[in-house]
Motif scaffolding. Sequence first.
Motif, PDB file in Angstrom:
ATOM      1  N   ASP A 194      -3.319   1.663  -4.252  1.00  0.00           N
ATOM      2  CA  ASP A 194      -3.660   0.371  -3.668  1.00  0.00           C
ATOM      3  C   ASP A 194      -3.290   0.322  -2.191  1.00  0.00           C
ATOM      4  O   ASP A 194      -4.050  -0.198  -1.362  1.00  0.00           O
ATOM      5  CB  ASP A 194      -2.942  -0.755  -4.413  1.00  0.00           C
ATOM      6  CG  ASP A 194      -3.473  -0.944  -5.830  1.00  0.00           C
ATOM      7  OD1 ASP A 194      -4.612  -0.497  -6.083  1.00  0.00           O
ATOM      8  OD2 ASP A 194      -2.778  -1.526  -6.668  1.00  0.00           O
ATOM      9  N   ARG A 195      -2.140   0.856  -1.841  1.00  0.00           N
ATOM     10  CA  ARG A 195      -1.702   0.822  -0.444  1.00  0.00           C
ATOM     11  C   ARG A 195      -2.593   1.709   0.427  1.00  0.00           C
ATOM     12  O   ARG A 195      -2.930   1.344   1.559  1.00  0.00           O
ATOM     13  CB  ARG A 195      -0.243   1.254  -0.347  1.00  0.00           C
ATOM     14  CG  ARG A 195       0.711   0.308  -1.080  1.00  0.00           C
ATOM     15  CD  ARG A 195       2.161   0.679  -0.843  1.00  0.00           C
ATOM     16  NE  ARG A 195       3.046  -0.120  -1.677  1.00  0.00           N
ATOM     17  CZ  ARG A 195       3.451  -1.357  -1.382  1.00  0.00           C
ATOM     18  NH1 ARG A 195       3.019  -1.927  -0.268  1.00  0.00           N
ATOM     19  NH2 ARG A 195       4.262  -2.002  -2.187  1.00  0.00           N
ATOM     20  N   LEU A 196      -2.975   2.857  -0.100  1.00  0.00           N
ATOM     21  CA  LEU A 196      -3.880   3.721   0.656  1.00  0.00           C
ATOM     22  C   LEU A 196      -5.242   3.064   0.830  1.00  0.00           C
ATOM     23  O   LEU A 196      -5.869   3.174   1.895  1.00  0.00           O
ATOM     24  CB  LEU A 196      -4.034   5.067  -0.069  1.00  0.00           C
ATOM     25  CG  LEU A 196      -4.926   6.104   0.633  1.00  0.00           C
ATOM     26  CD1 LEU A 196      -4.344   6.476   1.990  1.00  0.00           C
ATOM     27  CD2 LEU A 196      -5.092   7.344  -0.247  1.00  0.00           C
ATOM     28  N   LEU A 223       1.045   0.622   8.327  1.00  0.00           N
ATOM     29  CA  LEU A 223       1.934  -0.534   8.277  1.00  0.00           C
ATOM     30  C   LEU A 223       1.325  -1.661   7.452  1.00  0.00           C
ATOM     31  O   LEU A 223       2.015  -2.302   6.643  1.00  0.00           O
ATOM     32  CB  LEU A 223       2.212  -1.019   9.695  1.00  0.00           C
ATOM     33  CG  LEU A 223       3.163  -2.210   9.846  1.00  0.00           C
ATOM     34  CD1 LEU A 223       4.559  -1.841   9.370  1.00  0.00           C
ATOM     35  CD2 LEU A 223       3.208  -2.671  11.294  1.00  0.00           C
ATOM     36  N   ILE A 224       0.021  -1.887   7.637  1.00  0.00           N
ATOM     37  CA  ILE A 224      -0.670  -2.925   6.859  1.00  0.00           C
ATOM     38  C   ILE A 224      -0.659  -2.552   5.379  1.00  0.00           C
ATOM     39  O   ILE A 224      -0.414  -3.390   4.505  1.00  0.00           O
ATOM     40  CB  ILE A 224      -2.102  -3.113   7.374  1.00  0.00           C
ATOM     41  CG1 ILE A 224      -2.071  -3.669   8.798  1.00  0.00           C
ATOM     42  CG2 ILE A 224      -2.894  -4.050   6.457  1.00  0.00           C
ATOM     43  CD1 ILE A 224      -3.414  -3.635   9.487  1.00  0.00           C
ATOM     44  N   GLY A 225      -0.928  -1.276   5.085  1.00  0.00           N
ATOM     45  CA  GLY A 225      -0.904  -0.841   3.697  1.00  0.00           C
ATOM     46  C   GLY A 225       0.471  -0.958   3.066  1.00  0.00           C
ATOM     47  O   GLY A 225       0.604  -1.275   1.886  1.00  0.00           O
ATOM     48  N   THR A 264      -0.239  -5.183   1.249  1.00  0.00           N
ATOM     49  CA  THR A 264      -1.013  -4.950   0.033  1.00  0.00           C
ATOM     50  C   THR A 264      -0.666  -6.012  -1.006  1.00  0.00           C
ATOM     51  O   THR A 264       0.510  -6.221  -1.317  1.00  0.00           O
ATOM     52  CB  THR A 264      -0.714  -3.558  -0.535  1.00  0.00           C
ATOM     53  OG1 THR A 264      -1.055  -2.578   0.434  1.00  0.00           O
ATOM     54  CG2 THR A 264      -1.507  -3.310  -1.805  1.00  0.00           C
ATOM     55  N   THR A 265      -1.670  -6.692  -1.533  1.00  0.00           N
ATOM     56  CA  THR A 265      -1.457  -7.749  -2.512  1.00  0.00           C
ATOM     57  C   THR A 265      -2.075  -7.361  -3.842  1.00  0.00           C
ATOM     58  O   THR A 265      -2.756  -6.340  -3.969  1.00  0.00           O
ATOM     59  CB  THR A 265      -2.087  -9.073  -2.031  1.00  0.00           C
ATOM     60  OG1 THR A 265      -3.500  -8.894  -1.942  1.00  0.00           O
ATOM     61  CG2 THR A 265      -1.557  -9.465  -0.666  1.00  0.00           C
TER      62      THR A 265
END
Length: 335
Positions: A50-52, A113-115, A119-120
């Motif tokens: 999900d983060r990627l 950084l956003i990942g 991540t929601t």
Amino acid sequence: MWFALALVVWVRRGRAWVPAAVGVAVALLWVLTKPDGMNSGAVAGFQPADRLSVAMAALGGVWTAQSPDLAVLAGGVTAGVLVLLAYSALGRRRAADAGWVGLACYAVALAALIGAGRTTGGGNVGLVSRYAIVAALALCAVIGLLALSERLPRRHLVVGVLVVGAVTFSLGAPKAADVRRSYGPLEVAAAALRVEAPAALAELRIQSGVIPAAKAMGMYPFTDFTLGCGDHELDGTVDRALIRPLPAGNGVVDTRPATADAVLTGWTAIDGRPADCVLVLDPLGRIVGGGVTGLHHPGLPPDLGPAGWRAVARPGISDITVVAVAGSAYYELTG
């Protein structure tokens, strides 16, 4: 940023350890001082897939405004091209390449950084409009490194840049228009802060705890705030005898019940023209709130134009009156 700067200095054969050491110090300071708990709405688990996905969507978001799958695919291609171009530039270590290599590193670091932090559990946050800057920076780095690689004829590069610019602008124009329209309703936040209405601020996703700091620093709207309604300002008065009923079918207050400390919404079109401004009065005619007009309102025919409005009143007042101002006339709005 500091590690991107370290890479720039290294490519330029300088003392890269200086910005790298600063970066390590900043990261350690953040770890030691950050509040406990996770970011609001962020996932708690590791969840690398999900983060990627969010990171890749942030790198490819400039190519789409709606499709997460396309954004992830475009982000993966962008990341791959950046790695190949940066690897070639690092092998040359020319000073001319340094800035573009640093920009590529910075864009990838922002996406990571956003990942890591945004991540929601639902939806791909990488497509949030403000993160399009990440994809734009990455695309600029690709173009810059390609231009310096001297592998493409200049005419091909110029044509490619023009095509990419036209395509990304066309793809992003509808999203940009939506974002600009969404800013209008947020302008009522200034009035909500000025009257210190915590419930309205919570509805606008603003923490009321910022008010003391904003006052102490002399920040807007605690400086030159105005309701934008002629001579009418907070704590002024309106003669209630001048207020007339609004003709039927010319407007309405959507918020029910219309209470102080809430974000009041509605629309007004007097003689087919939106109201100049909206005021909120207490029983004595004192101005205890206001807001913004000229907003888009769902369900209204296009010929009425942007007839929507939003307003906020000072909390603690049991009986309020919403008044639309059109020229020198005042009209009471009801539910």
